[in-house]
Design a protein around this motif. Structure first.
Motif, mmCIF file in Angstrom:
data_model
loop_
_atom_site.group_PDB
_atom_site.id
_atom_site.type_symbol
_atom_site.label_atom_id
_atom_site.label_comp_id
_atom_site.label_asym_id
_atom_site.label_seq_id
_atom_site.Cartn_x
_atom_site.Cartn_y
_atom_site.Cartn_z
ATOM 1 N N PRO A 184 66.784 74.775 -21.260
ATOM 2 C CA PRO A 184 67.796 73.804 -20.853
ATOM 3 C C PRO A 184 69.169 74.183 -21.413
ATOM 4 C CG PRO A 184 66.439 72.888 -22.599
ATOM 5 C CD PRO A 184 65.834 74.212 -22.227
ATOM 6 N N ALA A 185 70.201 73.690 -20.772
ATOM 7 C CA ALA A 185 71.572 73.838 -21.261
ATOM 8 C C ALA A 185 72.087 72.434 -21.552
ATOM 9 C CB ALA A 185 72.434 74.529 -20.217
ATOM 10 N N ARG A 186 72.678 72.245 -22.735
ATOM 11 C CA ARG A 186 73.198 70.933 -23.129
ATOM 12 C C ARG A 186 74.664 71.053 -23.476
ATOM 13 N NH1 ARG A 186 70.897 69.135 -27.884
ATOM 14 N NH2 ARG A 186 71.887 67.150 -27.459
ATOM 15 N N ALA A 187 75.440 70.052 -23.054
ATOM 16 C CA ALA A 187 76.882 70.103 -23.294
ATOM 17 C C ALA A 187 77.445 68.705 -23.510
ATOM 18 C CB ALA A 187 77.582 70.747 -22.108
ATOM 19 N N VAL A 188 78.571 68.654 -24.233
ATOM 20 C CA VAL A 188 79.396 67.459 -24.337
ATOM 21 C C VAL A 188 80.535 67.656 -23.342
ATOM 22 C CG1 VAL A 188 80.936 66.110 -25.811
ATOM 23 C CG2 VAL A 188 78.868 67.129 -26.778
ATOM 24 N N ILE A 189 80.736 66.673 -22.469
ATOM 25 C CA ILE A 189 81.763 66.758 -21.441
ATOM 26 C C ILE A 189 82.745 65.610 -21.624
ATOM 27 C CG2 ILE A 189 82.227 66.705 -18.951
ATOM 28 C CD1 ILE A 189 79.407 67.798 -18.535
ATOM 29 N N ALA A 190 84.041 65.937 -21.672
ATOM 30 C CA ALA A 190 85.091 64.922 -21.771
ATOM 31 C C ALA A 190 86.060 65.100 -20.607
ATOM 32 C CB ALA A 190 85.827 65.047 -23.102
ATOM 33 N N ARG A 191 86.498 63.986 -20.042
ATOM 34 C CA ARG A 191 87.456 64.013 -18.932
ATOM 35 C C ARG A 191 88.555 62.988 -19.169
ATOM 36 N NH1 ARG A 191 82.555 64.334 -16.025
ATOM 37 N NH2 ARG A 191 82.194 66.467 -15.387
ATOM 38 N N THR A 192 89.689 63.221 -18.521
ATOM 39 C CA THR A 192 90.818 62.309 -18.650
ATOM 40 C C THR A 192 90.739 61.167 -17.645
ATOM 41 O OG1 THR A 192 92.145 63.732 -17.207
ATOM 42 C CG2 THR A 192 92.366 64.063 -19.593
ATOM 43 N N ASP A 193 89.563 60.906 -17.108
ATOM 44 C CA ASP A 193 89.325 59.809 -16.168
ATOM 45 C C ASP A 193 88.340 58.849 -16.817
ATOM 46 O OD1 ASP A 193 88.594 58.111 -14.104
ATOM 47 O OD2 ASP A 193 87.944 59.692 -12.759
ATOM 48 N N PRO A 194 88.749 57.615 -17.142
ATOM 49 C CA PRO A 194 87.828 56.717 -17.831
ATOM 50 C C PRO A 194 86.644 56.278 -16.982
ATOM 51 C CG PRO A 194 89.785 55.528 -17.191
ATOM 52 C CD PRO A 194 90.044 56.987 -16.891
ATOM 53 N N HIS A 195 86.720 56.444 -15.663
ATOM 54 C CA HIS A 195 85.612 56.071 -14.781
ATOM 55 C C HIS A 195 84.730 57.261 -14.423
ATOM 56 C CE1 HIS A 195 86.880 51.972 -14.224
ATOM 57 N NE2 HIS A 195 88.077 52.374 -13.900
ATOM 58 N N GLU A 196 85.102 58.456 -14.791
ATOM 59 C CA GLU A 196 84.370 59.715 -14.602
ATOM 60 C C GLU A 196 83.986 59.987 -13.159
ATOM 61 O OE1 GLU A 196 81.829 62.860 -14.354
ATOM 62 O OE2 GLU A 196 80.894 60.908 -14.180
ATOM 63 N N GLN A 197 83.133 59.208 -12.550
ATOM 64 C CA GLN A 197 82.656 59.492 -11.195
ATOM 65 C C GLN A 197 83.689 59.147 -10.120
ATOM 66 O OE1 GLN A 197 79.308 60.797 -10.045
ATOM 67 N NE2 GLN A 197 79.926 61.655 -12.008
ATOM 68 N N GLU A 198 84.667 58.338 -10.466
ATOM 69 C CA GLU A 198 85.643 57.895 -9.486
ATOM 70 C C GLU A 198 86.455 59.050 -8.898
ATOM 71 O OE1 GLU A 198 89.165 54.954 -10.211
ATOM 72 O OE2 GLU A 198 87.276 53.846 -10.142
ATOM 73 N N SER A 199 86.765 60.062 -9.702
ATOM 74 C CA SER A 199 87.606 61.160 -9.229
ATOM 75 C C SER A 199 86.809 62.342 -8.686
ATOM 76 C CB SER A 199 88.520 61.649 -10.357
ATOM 77 O OG SER A 199 87.760 62.337 -11.336
ATOM 78 N N VAL A 200 85.486 62.253 -8.629
ATOM 79 C CA VAL A 200 84.662 63.362 -8.140
ATOM 80 C C VAL A 200 84.787 63.465 -6.626
ATOM 81 C CG1 VAL A 200 82.304 64.250 -7.885
ATOM 82 C CG2 VAL A 200 83.008 63.173 -10.032
ATOM 83 N N ILE A 201 85.147 64.668 -6.178
ATOM 84 C CA ILE A 201 85.209 64.954 -4.746
ATOM 85 C C ILE A 201 84.223 66.076 -4.467
ATOM 86 C CG2 ILE A 201 86.640 65.813 -2.849
ATOM 87 C CD1 ILE A 201 89.056 64.604 -4.333
ATOM 88 N N LEU A 202 83.202 65.792 -3.663
ATOM 89 C CA LEU A 202 82.219 66.810 -3.302
ATOM 90 C C LEU A 202 82.826 67.761 -2.279
ATOM 91 C CD1 LEU A 202 78.971 64.660 -3.069
ATOM 92 C CD2 LEU A 202 79.783 66.048 -4.979
ATOM 93 N N LEU A 203 82.438 69.034 -2.373
ATOM 94 C CA LEU A 203 82.970 70.082 -1.509
ATOM 95 C C LEU A 203 81.813 70.828 -0.832
ATOM 96 C CD1 LEU A 203 85.590 71.352 -4.110
ATOM 97 C CD2 LEU A 203 86.046 69.910 -2.107
#
Length: 139
Positions: free
Chosen positions: A111-130
């Motif tokens: 497995p790969a494990r990571a800590v992810i931080a974003r400048t969007d407090p809602h995280e999923q709100e700014s996700v655009i699938l391509l």
């Protein structure tokens, strides 16, 4: 007496009971976000990518991402046509600019494990699938 409108300090503990399915195709630990802590400009989550796990091609519109790899190795394709390839392993810090298409996957064996931080407090709100970029990447 003054009124404090700031949210209180909060402590969260990662748990399999507190995860959510992201648009990108992975399950994330329900971490620091507006919904859990009242955060206004940041979110932070833990992600485990199983061996062979692959995200959907996506970008985070107007929001930056910072990642610290805790364990394992992933490969990330990035760029407008996912034309660049980067290996990221435990101990690496990774920066993804806002609006940058990317697609990470874990070639294994563990497995790969990571800590992810974003400048969007809602995280999923700014996700655009391509989806138009999916066929450009062969594992």
């Amino acid at each position: 007496m003054t009124s404090d409108t700031r949210p209180p300090c909060r402590k969260l503990r990662p748990s399999a009971d507190h995860t959510y399915a992201g648009k990108q195709g992975f399950s994330y630990f329900e971490g620091i976000a507006r919904e859990t802590t009242g955060a206004h400009a940041i979110c932070m989550h833990l992600l485990t990518i199983p061996p062979g796990g692959r995200a959907k091609a996506h970008k985070h519109a107007t929001h930056e991402t910072a990642i610290f790899m805790l364990e394992g190795t992933t490969t990330m394709f990035w760029g407008d046509a996912l034309e660049h390839r980067m290996e990221v392993e435990a101990g690496d810090l990774l920066y993804i600019p806002a609006d940058m298409p990317h697609l990470p996957f874990n070639p294994g064996p563990g497995p790969a494990r990571a800590v992810i931080a974003r400048t969007d407090p809602h995280e999923q709100e700014s996700v655009i699938l391509l989806p138009e970029l999916e066929a450009l990447v062969a594992d």
